[in-house]
Design a protein around this motif. Structure first.
Motif, PDB file in Angstrom:
ATOM      1  N   MET A 261       5.043 -17.543  -1.611  1.00 36.03           N
ATOM      2  CA  MET A 261       3.621 -17.377  -1.284  1.00 36.03           C
ATOM      3  C   MET A 261       3.436 -16.335  -0.190  1.00 36.03           C
ATOM      4  N   LYS A 262       2.494 -15.432  -0.413  1.00 37.12           N
ATOM      5  CA  LYS A 262       2.258 -14.365   0.558  1.00 37.12           C
ATOM      6  C   LYS A 262       1.459 -14.890   1.745  1.00 37.12           C
ATOM      7  N   ASN A 263       1.840 -14.420   2.934  1.00 38.81           N
ATOM      8  CA  ASN A 263       1.266 -14.904   4.177  1.00 38.81           C
ATOM      9  C   ASN A 263       0.321 -13.884   4.830  1.00 38.81           C
ATOM     10  N   LEU A 264       0.387 -12.628   4.353  1.00 43.65           N
ATOM     11  CA  LEU A 264      -0.305 -11.535   5.039  1.00 43.65           C
ATOM     12  C   LEU A 264      -1.084 -10.660   4.062  1.00 43.65           C
ATOM     13  N   THR A 265      -2.325 -10.341   4.434  1.00 42.13           N
ATOM     14  CA  THR A 265      -3.113  -9.340   3.722  1.00 42.13           C
ATOM     15  C   THR A 265      -3.310  -8.135   4.635  1.00 42.13           C
ATOM     16  N   VAL A 266      -2.968  -6.967   4.121  1.00 38.18           N
ATOM     17  CA  VAL A 266      -3.269  -5.702   4.790  1.00 38.18           C
ATOM     18  C   VAL A 266      -4.503  -5.135   4.094  1.00 38.18           C
ATOM     19  N   PHE A 267      -5.627  -5.043   4.817  1.00 36.54           N
ATOM     20  CA  PHE A 267      -6.827  -4.547   4.152  1.00 36.54           C
ATOM     21  C   PHE A 267      -7.238  -3.185   4.694  1.00 36.54           C
ATOM     22  N   THR A 268      -7.796  -2.383   3.796  1.00 32.22           N
ATOM     23  CA  THR A 268      -8.159  -1.006   4.114  1.00 32.22           C
ATOM     24  C   THR A 268      -9.589  -0.720   3.694  1.00 32.22           C
ATOM     25  N   PRO A 269     -10.505  -0.569   4.638  1.00 30.67           N
ATOM     26  CA  PRO A 269     -11.835  -0.071   4.294  1.00 30.67           C
ATOM     27  C   PRO A 269     -11.732   1.441   4.036  1.00 30.67           C
ATOM     28  N   THR A 270     -12.416   1.931   3.010  1.00 32.85           N
ATOM     29  CA  THR A 270     -12.322   3.362   2.721  1.00 32.85           C
ATOM     30  C   THR A 270     -13.625   3.888   2.144  1.00 32.85           C
ATOM     31  N   PHE A 271     -13.929   5.123   2.480  1.00 29.67           N
ATOM     32  CA  PHE A 271     -15.115   5.801   1.938  1.00 29.67           C
ATOM     33  C   PHE A 271     -14.776   7.269   1.736  1.00 29.67           C
ATOM     34  N   ASN A 272     -14.642   7.648   0.464  1.00 24.59           N
ATOM     35  CA  ASN A 272     -14.328   9.034   0.094  1.00 24.59           C
ATOM     36  C   ASN A 272     -13.098   9.564   0.844  1.00 24.59           C
ATOM     37  N   ARG A 273     -12.048   8.761   0.858  1.00 20.71           N
ATOM     38  CA  ARG A 273     -10.785   9.158   1.484  1.00 20.71           C
ATOM     39  C   ARG A 273      -9.640   9.175   0.465  1.00 20.71           C
ATOM     40  N   LYS A 274      -9.953   9.504  -0.776  1.00 21.33           N
ATOM     41  CA  LYS A 274      -8.935   9.546  -1.829  1.00 21.33           C
ATOM     42  C   LYS A 274      -7.773  10.459  -1.441  1.00 21.33           C
ATOM     43  N   HIS A 275      -8.081  11.535  -0.748  1.00 17.87           N
ATOM     44  CA  HIS A 275      -7.040  12.504  -0.383  1.00 17.87           C
ATOM     45  C   HIS A 275      -6.069  11.955   0.660  1.00 17.87           C
ATOM     46  N   LEU A 276      -6.450  10.882   1.361  1.00 12.56           N
ATOM     47  CA  LEU A 276      -5.582  10.309   2.389  1.00 12.56           C
ATOM     48  C   LEU A 276      -4.851   9.051   1.929  1.00 12.56           C
ATOM     49  N   LEU A 277      -5.388   8.361   0.939  1.00  8.31           N
ATOM     50  CA  LEU A 277      -4.821   7.083   0.511  1.00  8.31           C
ATOM     51  C   LEU A 277      -3.374   7.180   0.003  1.00  8.31           C
ATOM     52  N   PRO A 278      -2.970   8.269  -0.677  1.00  5.96           N
ATOM     53  CA  PRO A 278      -1.565   8.331  -1.128  1.00  5.96           C
ATOM     54  C   PRO A 278      -0.554   8.194   0.002  1.00  5.96           C
ATOM     55  N   ARG A 279      -0.862   8.760   1.133  1.00  6.26           N
ATOM     56  CA  ARG A 279       0.050   8.669   2.276  1.00  6.26           C
ATOM     57  C   ARG A 279       0.179   7.229   2.765  1.00  6.26           C
ATOM     58  N   LEU A 280      -0.952   6.533   2.839  1.00 12.19           N
ATOM     59  CA  LEU A 280      -0.929   5.121   3.229  1.00 12.19           C
ATOM     60  C   LEU A 280      -0.174   4.294   2.196  1.00 12.19           C
ATOM     61  N   TYR A 281      -0.456   4.540   0.925  1.00 11.45           N
ATOM     62  CA  TYR A 281       0.209   3.790  -0.144  1.00 11.45           C
ATOM     63  C   TYR A 281       1.724   3.962  -0.080  1.00 11.45           C
TER      64      TYR A 281
END
Length: 296
Positions: free
Chosen positions: A1-21
């Motif tokens: 069972m997972k204990n942690l959620t990492v959440f990311t609010p985003t608005f028109n940041r498609k160009h930055l999300l690959p690095r985070l992923y």
């Protein structure tokens, strides 16, 4: 069972999300959920997240909502999160390679101790330099409001919160036409009944964007006066020192002139202090107006 959620609010940041992923799938412990709260993006963010989901490397939950600002995305996250603990990693940041593993190890010491509502670690830049200062080594528990006021630490920190507590606290208010309410509100409330465990480990790698709120604070004051007034009221009410309360009273006065909501000046527990701050607040208002433009 997972204990942690990492959440990311985003608005028109498609160009930055690959690095985070990439930083998330390379974690030494991938037993967590990545929750993406899309605050009304129109740049293909949804399609990008679908490709990540298809790779099936980490568990991803994606939610789209109309654009109302980062604080509204936090409200959505706290409604949706089902794990015991959560942390926010912004779309322009990354997680250190062993962050999840180290977070989960540190959570074990506070899991059943409800005197703690969170643990807090460090941020670093992309070269590995710690942002600001470390926690004093002899401090085992701390209040959020003490990090900067009592111990005079500097730099952003990365907080991991007990989900049950965040759900019980009031949500951030939504103001029509505004997109920001400072996020310290819930921590200030939680400070009233519980502590944070400080940890001198780097959990988040940050990069401040030119269009981010940190680099555009004076503009944010002018764009979101009711959101900042709400924050100032809570900081006056729960402030630990006279200096902190008076500083926020000055800002409250300035915000009230931008919003034309002068009734907000009477919404604190220290109305006389706010009245004393009016002259300085007017000067601050004039300064912010001189450094920004209308509809900035």
């Amino acid at each position: 069972m997972k204990n942690l959620t990492v959440f990311t609010p985003t608005f028109n940041r498609k160009h930055l999300l690959p690095r985070l992923y990439e930083s998330l799938i390379k974690q030494t412990d991938t037993n967590f959920i990545w929750m993406v709260i899309d605050d009304g993006s129109s740049d293909g963010t949804e399609a990008l997240i679908k490709t990540y989901n298809a790779e099936n490397i980490i568990e991803i939950k994606y939610y789209w909502k109309k654009n109302q600002g980062m604080h509204s995305a936090h409200n959505w996250a706290y409604e949706k999160i089902e794990t015991l603990w959560n942390t926010c990693i912004d779309s322009d940041d990354m997680m250190a390679p062993n962050a999840v593993e180290n977070i989960c190890k540190n959570l074990q010491s506070v899991e059943i101790d409800h005197d703690f509502y969170a643990i807090v670690g460090l941020d670093a830049d992309q070269e590995g330099n710690i942002i600001g200062t470390k926690f004093p080594p002899n401090v085992e528990k701390i209040k959020f409001n003490q990090i900067y006021l009592k111990y005079h630490l500097t730099g952003d920190k990365k907080i991991v919160c007990r989900t049950e507590v965040m759900k019980k606290l009031p949500p951030y208010p939504i103001y029509e036409g505004e997109r920001l309410v400072p996020l310290d509100y819930k921590s200030l409330l939680a400070d009233q009944f519980a502590f944070i465990k400080p940890v001198n480990e780097v959990w988040c790698i940050v990069e401040y964007q030119e269009d981010g709120s940190t680099r555009n604070m004076l503009k944010q004051y002018r764009r979101n006066p009711r959101g900042f007034a709400f924050s100032r009221i809570s900081r006056i009410n729960f402030g630990a020192t006279f200096k902190e309360k008076f500083k926020n009273a000055i800002h409250l006065v300035s915000s009230s002139f931008f919003s034309k909501d002068f009734a907000s000046l009477l919404k604190t527990r220290h109305s006389f202090l706010v009245l004393l701050a009016i002259p300085a607040g007017i000067l601050l208002h004039i300064y912010i107006r001189s450094k920004t433009v209308k509809n900035c």
